[in-house]
Design a protein around this motif. Structure first.
Motif, PDB file in Angstrom:
ATOM      1  N   SER A 215     -12.899  57.649 -81.377  1.00  0.00           N
ATOM      2  CA  SER A 215     -13.566  58.817 -80.769  1.00  0.00           C
ATOM      3  C   SER A 215     -15.053  58.520 -80.611  1.00  0.00           C
ATOM      4  CB  SER A 215     -13.434  60.049 -81.664  1.00  0.00           C
ATOM      5  OG  SER A 215     -12.093  60.338 -81.881  1.00  0.00           O
ATOM      6  N   ILE A 216     -15.617  58.992 -79.509  1.00  0.00           N
ATOM      7  CA  ILE A 216     -17.059  58.813 -79.278  1.00  0.00           C
ATOM      8  C   ILE A 216     -17.618  60.166 -78.839  1.00  0.00           C
ATOM      9  CG2 ILE A 216     -18.819  57.457 -78.092  1.00  0.00           C
ATOM     10  CD1 ILE A 216     -16.631  55.444 -77.300  1.00  0.00           C
ATOM     11  N   GLY A 217     -18.644  60.631 -79.526  1.00  0.00           N
ATOM     12  CA  GLY A 217     -19.251  61.913 -79.174  1.00  0.00           C
ATOM     13  C   GLY A 217     -20.181  61.770 -77.963  1.00  0.00           C
ATOM     14  N   ALA A 218     -20.383  62.886 -77.240  1.00  0.00           N
ATOM     15  CA  ALA A 218     -21.254  62.838 -76.060  1.00  0.00           C
ATOM     16  C   ALA A 218     -21.836  64.209 -75.771  1.00  0.00           C
ATOM     17  CB  ALA A 218     -20.468  62.371 -74.842  1.00  0.00           C
ATOM     18  N   GLY A 219     -23.102  64.213 -75.350  1.00  0.00           N
ATOM     19  CA  GLY A 219     -23.724  65.457 -74.893  1.00  0.00           C
ATOM     20  C   GLY A 219     -23.126  65.886 -73.560  1.00  0.00           C
ATOM     21  N   ARG A 220     -23.009  64.929 -72.658  1.00  0.00           N
ATOM     22  CA  ARG A 220     -22.401  65.188 -71.349  1.00  0.00           C
ATOM     23  C   ARG A 220     -21.469  64.034 -71.006  1.00  0.00           C
ATOM     24  NH1 ARG A 220     -27.675  67.784 -68.284  1.00  0.00           N
ATOM     25  NH2 ARG A 220     -27.221  69.899 -68.993  1.00  0.00           N
ATOM     26  N   VAL A 221     -20.393  64.352 -70.290  1.00  0.00           N
ATOM     27  CA  VAL A 221     -19.445  63.312 -69.891  1.00  0.00           C
ATOM     28  C   VAL A 221     -19.268  63.370 -68.378  1.00  0.00           C
ATOM     29  CG1 VAL A 221     -17.082  62.449 -70.092  1.00  0.00           C
ATOM     30  CG2 VAL A 221     -18.223  63.426 -72.102  1.00  0.00           C
ATOM     31  N   GLY A 222     -19.444  62.220 -67.737  1.00  0.00           N
ATOM     32  CA  GLY A 222     -19.268  62.141 -66.279  1.00  0.00           C
ATOM     33  C   GLY A 222     -18.049  61.299 -65.935  1.00  0.00           C
ATOM     34  N   ILE A 223     -17.096  61.913 -65.256  1.00  0.00           N
ATOM     35  CA  ILE A 223     -15.917  61.159 -64.787  1.00  0.00           C
ATOM     36  C   ILE A 223     -16.322  60.432 -63.505  1.00  0.00           C
ATOM     37  CG2 ILE A 223     -13.530  61.351 -63.948  1.00  0.00           C
ATOM     38  CD1 ILE A 223     -13.315  64.016 -65.470  1.00  0.00           C
ATOM     39  N   CYS A 224     -15.970  59.139 -63.417  1.00  0.00           N
ATOM     40  CA  CYS A 224     -16.344  58.350 -62.240  1.00  0.00           C
ATOM     41  C   CYS A 224     -15.298  57.243 -62.049  1.00  0.00           C
ATOM     42  CB  CYS A 224     -17.737  57.761 -62.493  1.00  0.00           C
ATOM     43  SG  CYS A 224     -18.615  57.360 -60.991  1.00  0.00           S
ATOM     44  N   VAL A 225     -14.040  57.669 -61.891  1.00  0.00           N
ATOM     45  CA  VAL A 225     -12.930  56.715 -62.003  1.00  0.00           C
ATOM     46  C   VAL A 225     -12.144  56.550 -60.702  1.00  0.00           C
ATOM     47  CG1 VAL A 225     -12.679  57.028 -64.495  1.00  0.00           C
ATOM     48  CG2 VAL A 225     -11.413  58.528 -62.946  1.00  0.00           C
ATOM     49  N   ALA A 226     -12.707  56.961 -59.573  1.00  0.00           N
ATOM     50  CA  ALA A 226     -12.072  56.769 -58.250  1.00  0.00           C
ATOM     51  C   ALA A 226     -10.604  57.208 -58.279  1.00  0.00           C
ATOM     52  CB  ALA A 226     -12.249  55.325 -57.807  1.00  0.00           C
ATOM     53  N   GLY A 227      -9.665  56.295 -58.042  1.00  0.00           N
ATOM     54  CA  GLY A 227      -8.246  56.662 -57.897  1.00  0.00           C
ATOM     55  C   GLY A 227      -7.624  57.271 -59.135  1.00  0.00           C
ATOM     56  N   ASN A 228      -8.294  57.164 -60.283  1.00  0.00           N
ATOM     57  CA  ASN A 228      -7.752  57.769 -61.503  1.00  0.00           C
ATOM     58  C   ASN A 228      -8.353  59.137 -61.805  1.00  0.00           C
ATOM     59  OD1 ASN A 228      -5.826  55.795 -62.974  1.00  0.00           O
ATOM     60  ND2 ASN A 228      -7.483  54.528 -62.188  1.00  0.00           N
ATOM     61  N   SER A 229      -9.055  59.721 -60.845  1.00  0.00           N
ATOM     62  CA  SER A 229      -9.717  61.015 -61.084  1.00  0.00           C
ATOM     63  C   SER A 229      -8.721  62.070 -61.554  1.00  0.00           C
ATOM     64  CB  SER A 229     -10.398  61.508 -59.795  1.00  0.00           C
ATOM     65  OG  SER A 229     -11.384  60.612 -59.389  1.00  0.00           O
ATOM     66  N   GLY A 230      -7.575  62.156 -60.895  1.00  0.00           N
ATOM     67  CA  GLY A 230      -6.575  63.181 -61.227  1.00  0.00           C
ATOM     68  C   GLY A 230      -6.116  63.081 -62.670  1.00  0.00           C
ATOM     69  N   PRO A 231      -5.572  61.923 -63.096  1.00  0.00           N
ATOM     70  CA  PRO A 231      -5.103  61.816 -64.485  1.00  0.00           C
ATOM     71  C   PRO A 231      -6.210  62.021 -65.515  1.00  0.00           C
ATOM     72  CG  PRO A 231      -4.265  59.985 -63.167  1.00  0.00           C
ATOM     73  CD  PRO A 231      -5.193  60.758 -62.289  1.00  0.00           C
ATOM     74  N   VAL A 232      -7.415  61.564 -65.243  1.00  0.00           N
ATOM     75  CA  VAL A 232      -8.486  61.721 -66.242  1.00  0.00           C
ATOM     76  C   VAL A 232      -8.891  63.200 -66.341  1.00  0.00           C
ATOM     77  CG1 VAL A 232     -10.878  61.116 -66.828  1.00  0.00           C
ATOM     78  CG2 VAL A 232      -9.294  59.328 -66.074  1.00  0.00           C
ATOM     79  N   ALA A 233      -9.039  63.872 -65.197  1.00  0.00           N
ATOM     80  CA  ALA A 233      -9.395  65.302 -65.254  1.00  0.00           C
ATOM     81  C   ALA A 233      -8.271  66.116 -65.895  1.00  0.00           C
ATOM     82  CB  ALA A 233      -9.692  65.823 -63.844  1.00  0.00           C
ATOM     83  N   ALA A 234      -7.027  65.665 -65.690  1.00  0.00           N
ATOM     84  CA  ALA A 234      -5.888  66.389 -66.283  1.00  0.00           C
ATOM     85  C   ALA A 234      -5.969  66.392 -67.807  1.00  0.00           C
ATOM     86  CB  ALA A 234      -4.572  65.762 -65.816  1.00  0.00           C
ATOM     87  N   MET A 235      -6.614  65.383 -68.392  1.00  0.00           N
ATOM     88  CA  MET A 235      -6.760  65.350 -69.863  1.00  0.00           C
ATOM     89  C   MET A 235      -7.640  66.505 -70.342  1.00  0.00           C
ATOM     90  SD  MET A 235      -7.575  61.353 -70.486  1.00  0.00           S
ATOM     91  CE  MET A 235      -6.685  60.037 -69.685  1.00  0.00           C
ATOM     92  N   ALA A 236      -8.440  67.072 -69.426  1.00  0.00           N
ATOM     93  CA  ALA A 236      -9.247  68.247 -69.797  1.00  0.00           C
ATOM     94  C   ALA A 236      -8.599  69.519 -69.242  1.00  0.00           C
ATOM     95  CB  ALA A 236     -10.663  68.095 -69.239  1.00  0.00           C
ATOM     96  N   GLY A 237      -7.359  69.403 -68.796  1.00  0.00           N
ATOM     97  CA  GLY A 237      -6.619  70.570 -68.322  1.00  0.00           C
ATOM     98  C   GLY A 237      -6.952  70.967 -66.892  1.00  0.00           C
ATOM     99  N   LEU A 238      -7.544  70.056 -66.116  1.00  0.00           N
ATOM    100  CA  LEU A 238      -7.953  70.405 -64.749  1.00  0.00           C
ATOM    101  C   LEU A 238      -7.045  69.747 -63.709  1.00  0.00           C
ATOM    102  CD1 LEU A 238     -11.775  69.833 -65.229  1.00  0.00           C
ATOM    103  CD2 LEU A 238     -10.632  72.047 -64.967  1.00  0.00           C
ATOM    104  N   LYS A 239      -6.838  70.458 -62.603  1.00  0.00           N
ATOM    105  CA  LYS A 239      -6.088  69.901 -61.474  1.00  0.00           C
ATOM    106  C   LYS A 239      -7.066  69.761 -60.317  1.00  0.00           C
ATOM    107  CE  LYS A 239      -1.720  70.914 -59.026  1.00  0.00           C
ATOM    108  NZ  LYS A 239      -1.629  69.623 -58.423  1.00  0.00           N
ATOM    109  N   LEU A 240      -7.171  68.572 -59.764  1.00  0.00           N
ATOM    110  CA  LEU A 240      -8.167  68.317 -58.711  1.00  0.00           C
ATOM    111  C   LEU A 240      -7.517  68.306 -57.320  1.00  0.00           C
ATOM    112  CD1 LEU A 240     -10.090  65.274 -60.284  1.00  0.00           C
ATOM    113  CD2 LEU A 240     -10.597  67.719 -60.519  1.00  0.00           C
TER     114      LEU A 240
END
Ligand code: FAD
Length: 404
Positions: A215-240
């Motif tokens: 685990s790594i703590g963060a003040g802010r997290v920026g997703i920047c994963v191109a074709g993997n945007s959907g699966p990564v955002a889904a880990m935070a419960g979001l649908k893009l």
């Protein structure tokens, strides 16, 4: 080279992840690395990690056909891409790394009266905003690219074209390496083989990430994963509003210089350029169905090759030496998202479809502004996540098919 690669310093460090960072960027492609660089350089934030599940530039950054231009029709897009083009012009100096930016021109061919009308409309829109665009007659196109089939029996008759002479190509890997080295020199931790597998949350806000290295703590997290945007955002419960599609490209054996500009077409999805090594780089349509496989349909290559040979018959003698694919993040209006998300401390840079390489410096510049200040940069404000709910889409694809 004569040292047998002994005694060379690393271009960037290979740090272990710290317990926490002010900002974590997920994805070590060009966009993630440029974001980290501008966060450190422009905003003075140095406690940053870029987490990359594979190796930096191993995603779409290292798989694209390297076309750089700003001649989009819609104002928010051409403003953003022209800002990028200005940064491309000084990038090698800025990073002290030769990214081989080559403004050899980016030419759209017109194959019919209606193509020419659309090119003229786009050129007018660009020139009204002070961005260079030149409408070319058939004769001017022939002079620029003598190897085009301009005969009466040509499969795709050429009526003229529109060029942007400041456009061209750049060396994609060098862009990733240049930003990585420059960000590292400013203290950014570029951490490869570190896959984000989840988010740590507290009361609806993101407090860090889970990774295969802890685990790594963060003040802010920026997703920047191109074709993997959907699966990564889904880990935070979001649908893009983003769909992953495969896009392929291929290259021929190297030959002497024969094409000294980038050729695209208003009607065909086929684009042709010649790399500095001499290979003819070609691309075509995405596969147009959702997939995460970095392997595409042979039929797409066949179609792009047939179109390229019809345009430039001399290509028919060349052997194709390699083809490859990337997973593109297709948004539903064809435009990117650079925005906060409905989860606190979580941000998204994605939806660049098949055209985000050319945006790399501007994308990083604007995303860094957002991550540093919490507010959108003026150029990125139209690309908010909630534009789909507001009906404020930026539909470039709807005004004529847009290649790279
Ligand atoms: P990437 O380089 O894909 O970076 C994203 C990174 O995120 C990857 O390295 C990936 O491994 C990493 N990642 C994903 N999930 C995780 C996770 N869970 N944890 C950690 N890391 C993760 N654009 C143009 O402008 N001109 C062109 O000519 C052009 N041609 C193209 C041709 C092809 C064949 C393809 C595939 C794309 C093309 N593009 C082009 C589009 C362009 O390449 C992309 O829009 C752009 O590179 C996206 O940049 P990026 O840095 O965000 O993506």
């Amino acid at each position: 080279g004569l040292t047998g690669q002994r005694g060379w310093d690393r271009a960037w460090r290979d740090p272990e992840p710290k317990k926490s960072y002010d900002v974590i960027i997920i994805g070590g492609g060009g966009h993630g690395l440029s974001t980290a660089y501008y966060l450190a350089k422009v905003h003075g934030i140095r406690n940053i990690a870029v987490l990359e599940k594979g190796w930096i530039g191993g995603g779409n950054t290292g798989r694209n056909t390297t076309i750089v231009r700003s001649n989009y029709r819609q104002k928010p897009l051409h403003d953003l891409f022209d800002f990028a083009l200005n940064l491309w012009e000084g990038m090698s100096d800025e990073l002290n790394y030769n990214v081989m930016f080559s403004p050899r021109g980016a030419l759209f061919l017109g194959h019919s009266d209606s193509d020419m009308t659309m090119l003229a409309q786009r050129g007018d829109a660009l020139r009204c905003d002070g961005i260079d665009a030149e409408l070319l007659s058939r004769d001017q196109v022939q002079k620029l690219i003598p190897l085009l089939d301009m005969s009466a029996s040509a499969r795709f008759p050429i009526h003229g074209g529109m060029t942007q002479r400041r456009g061209g190509t750049a060396r994609h890997d060098a862009v990733a390496w240049g930003y990585a080295r420059a960000a590292d020199a400013l203290g950014v931790d570029v951490i490869q083989k570190c896959e984000v597998t989840g988010f740590t949350m507290d009361g609806g806000r993101v407090t860090g990430v889970e990774t295969n290295r802890g685990s790594i703590g963060a003040g802010r997290v920026g997703i920047c994963v191109a074709g993997n945007s959907g699966p990564v955002a889904a880990m935070a419960g979001l649908k893009l509003p983003i769909e992953a599609q495969t896009l392929q490209a291929f290259v021929t054996e190297p030959i002497k210089p024969m094409i000294d500009t980038v050729i695209m077409s208003q009607s065909l999805h086929c684009y042709i350029s010649q790399s500095d090594k001499g290979g003819i780089v070609l691309g075509g349509d995405p596969d147009q169905f959702p997939s995460y496989a970095q392997r595409g349909l042979p039929a797409r290559i066949e179609k792009a090759a047939a179109e390229a040979i019809a345009l430039v018959p001399a290509l028919s003698r060349l052997r194709m030496v390699r083809c490859w694919s990337g997973t593109t993040d297709m948004s539903f209006d064809g435009s990117p998202i650079i925005s906060g998300l409905p989860v606190d401390n979580l941000y998204l840079n994605g939806g660049w479809c098949y055209g985000g390489f050319k945006a790399t410096p501007a994308s990083g510049w604007c995303y860094a502004h957002l991550l540093a200040t919490g507010a959108s940069h003026a150029l990125a404000a139209p690309f908010a996540f909630d534009r789909f709910a507001r009906g404020a889409t930026i539909d470039e694809a709807g005004v004529g098919f847009m290649p790279q």
